[in-house]
Design an enzyme around this catalytic site. Structure first.
Site, PDB file in Angstrom:
ATOM      1  N   CYS A  96     -16.553 -31.805   1.730  1.00  0.00           N
ATOM      2  CA  CYS A  96     -16.916 -31.334   0.754  1.00  0.00           C
ATOM      3  C   CYS A  96     -16.086 -29.855   0.596  1.00  0.00           C
ATOM      4  O   CYS A  96     -16.044 -28.984   1.371  1.00  0.00           O
ATOM      5  CB  CYS A  96     -18.477 -31.270   0.855  1.00  0.00           C
ATOM      6  SG  CYS A  96     -19.238 -30.380  -0.501  1.00  0.00           S
ATOM      7  N   HIS A 138     -20.933 -38.989  -3.693  1.00  0.00           N
ATOM      8  CA  HIS A 138     -20.965 -37.580  -3.262  1.00  0.00           C
ATOM      9  C   HIS A 138     -21.240 -36.807  -4.442  1.00  0.00           C
ATOM     10  O   HIS A 138     -22.155 -35.789  -4.199  1.00  0.00           O
ATOM     11  CB  HIS A 138     -19.576 -37.399  -2.704  1.00  0.00           C
ATOM     12  CG  HIS A 138     -19.546 -36.079  -1.899  1.00  0.00           C
ATOM     13  ND1 HIS A 138     -19.433 -35.733  -0.650  1.00  0.00           N
ATOM     14  CD2 HIS A 138     -19.306 -34.876  -2.752  1.00  0.00           C
ATOM     15  CE1 HIS A 138     -19.321 -34.534  -0.515  1.00  0.00           C
ATOM     16  NE2 HIS A 138     -19.113 -33.730  -1.606  1.00  0.00           N
ATOM     17  N   GLU A 139     -20.565 -36.847  -5.691  1.00  0.00           N
ATOM     18  CA  GLU A 139     -20.770 -35.982  -6.773  1.00  0.00           C
ATOM     19  C   GLU A 139     -22.097 -36.001  -7.115  1.00  0.00           C
ATOM     20  O   GLU A 139     -22.815 -35.209  -7.717  1.00  0.00           O
ATOM     21  CB  GLU A 139     -19.764 -36.148  -7.829  1.00  0.00           C
ATOM     22  CG  GLU A 139     -18.200 -35.990  -7.302  1.00  0.00           C
ATOM     23  CD  GLU A 139     -18.119 -34.551  -6.478  1.00  0.00           C
ATOM     24  OE1 GLU A 139     -18.481 -33.639  -7.023  1.00  0.00           O
ATOM     25  OE2 GLU A 139     -17.625 -34.725  -5.391  1.00  0.00           O
ATOM     26  N   HIS A 142     -24.554 -34.395  -5.517  1.00  0.00           N
ATOM     27  CA  HIS A 142     -24.292 -32.833  -5.721  1.00  0.00           C
ATOM     28  C   HIS A 142     -25.731 -32.559  -6.791  1.00  0.00           C
ATOM     29  O   HIS A 142     -26.232 -31.717  -6.634  1.00  0.00           O
ATOM     30  CB  HIS A 142     -23.030 -32.612  -5.966  1.00  0.00           C
ATOM     31  CG  HIS A 142     -22.457 -31.945  -4.719  1.00  0.00           C
ATOM     32  ND1 HIS A 142     -22.631 -30.900  -4.221  1.00  0.00           N
ATOM     33  CD2 HIS A 142     -21.210 -32.472  -4.441  1.00  0.00           C
ATOM     34  CE1 HIS A 142     -21.798 -30.692  -3.131  1.00  0.00           C
ATOM     35  NE2 HIS A 142     -20.575 -31.601  -3.322  1.00  0.00           N
TER      36      HIS A 142
HETATM   37 NI    NI Z   1     -19.317 -31.972  -2.262  1.00  0.00          NI
END
Ligand code: NI
Length: 183
Positions: A96, A138-139, A142
């Site tokens: 990340c 993953h995004e 976030h």
């Molecule tokens: Ni990330």
């Protein structure tokens, strides 16, 4: 266009939930352009708005290897949602841009279907597989204040936290020159 400072773990904005985008206007497109420029400069795979301190639901991504089906290999996804994931999972190292230099094995679904809007408000849909599925998941994590370390096996998470406390995020080891799983 402008490079935006990337927020590093410890910044509370990374634990906030981002709010939906309501205006598909020039400031949104400028933000997406700046995020893409920032992503390229950081040599990462994707970047969520939280990571540049903006609590809006969008991320940008770019991949040199995702274009196996003739579909676009980069994009700015606004108000993205995961609408389907495979039961089949994948193992692989994940990193990340908010944790420079840290990579740990992270289990994710092998495929993920995303619905989103482009920066002009046009709906889009994309199925990611392998690396691209990992990136999309993953995004969108976030945007919900969830970080990849939350998915780690207990011993990896303990080691990651020990390295963070030792100051490694401020002085990361030399990063590998590979296409970033860092996102
Ligand atoms: Ni990330």
């Amino acid at each position: 266009m402008a490079l935006l400072p990337i927020r590093i773990f410890g910044d509370p904005v990374l634990r906030e939930r981002a709010a939906p985008v309501t205006a598909f206007d020039d400031p949104l497109r400028r933000l997406a352009d700046d995020m893409l420029e920032t992503l390229r400069a950081a040599r990462g795979g994707a970047l969520a708005a939280n990571q540049v301190g903006v609590l809006r639901r969008l991320f940008v991504w770019e991949s040199a290897t995702a274009d196996v089906t003739g579909e676009p290999w980069s994009g700015a996804y606004v108000n993205p949602e995961i609408v389907e994931t495979s039961e089949e999972t994948q193992e692989g190292d994940e990193g990340c841009l908010s944790f420079p230099g840290l990579f740990y094995p992270t289990t994710r679904p092998l495929r993920a279907r995303v619905r989103a809007y482009d920066v002009y408000g046009e709906p889009l849909e994309r199925v990611g597989e392998g690396y691209l599925a990992r990136l999309f998941l993953h995004e969108i994590d976030h945007l919900n204040g969830i970080l990849f370390i939350d998915h780690l096996a207990r011993h990896d998470r303990k080691e990651a936290m020990r390295r963070i406390r030792a100051g490694e995020l401020e002085h990361p080891p030399e990063e590998l020159d590979v296409e970033g799983p860092a996102a």
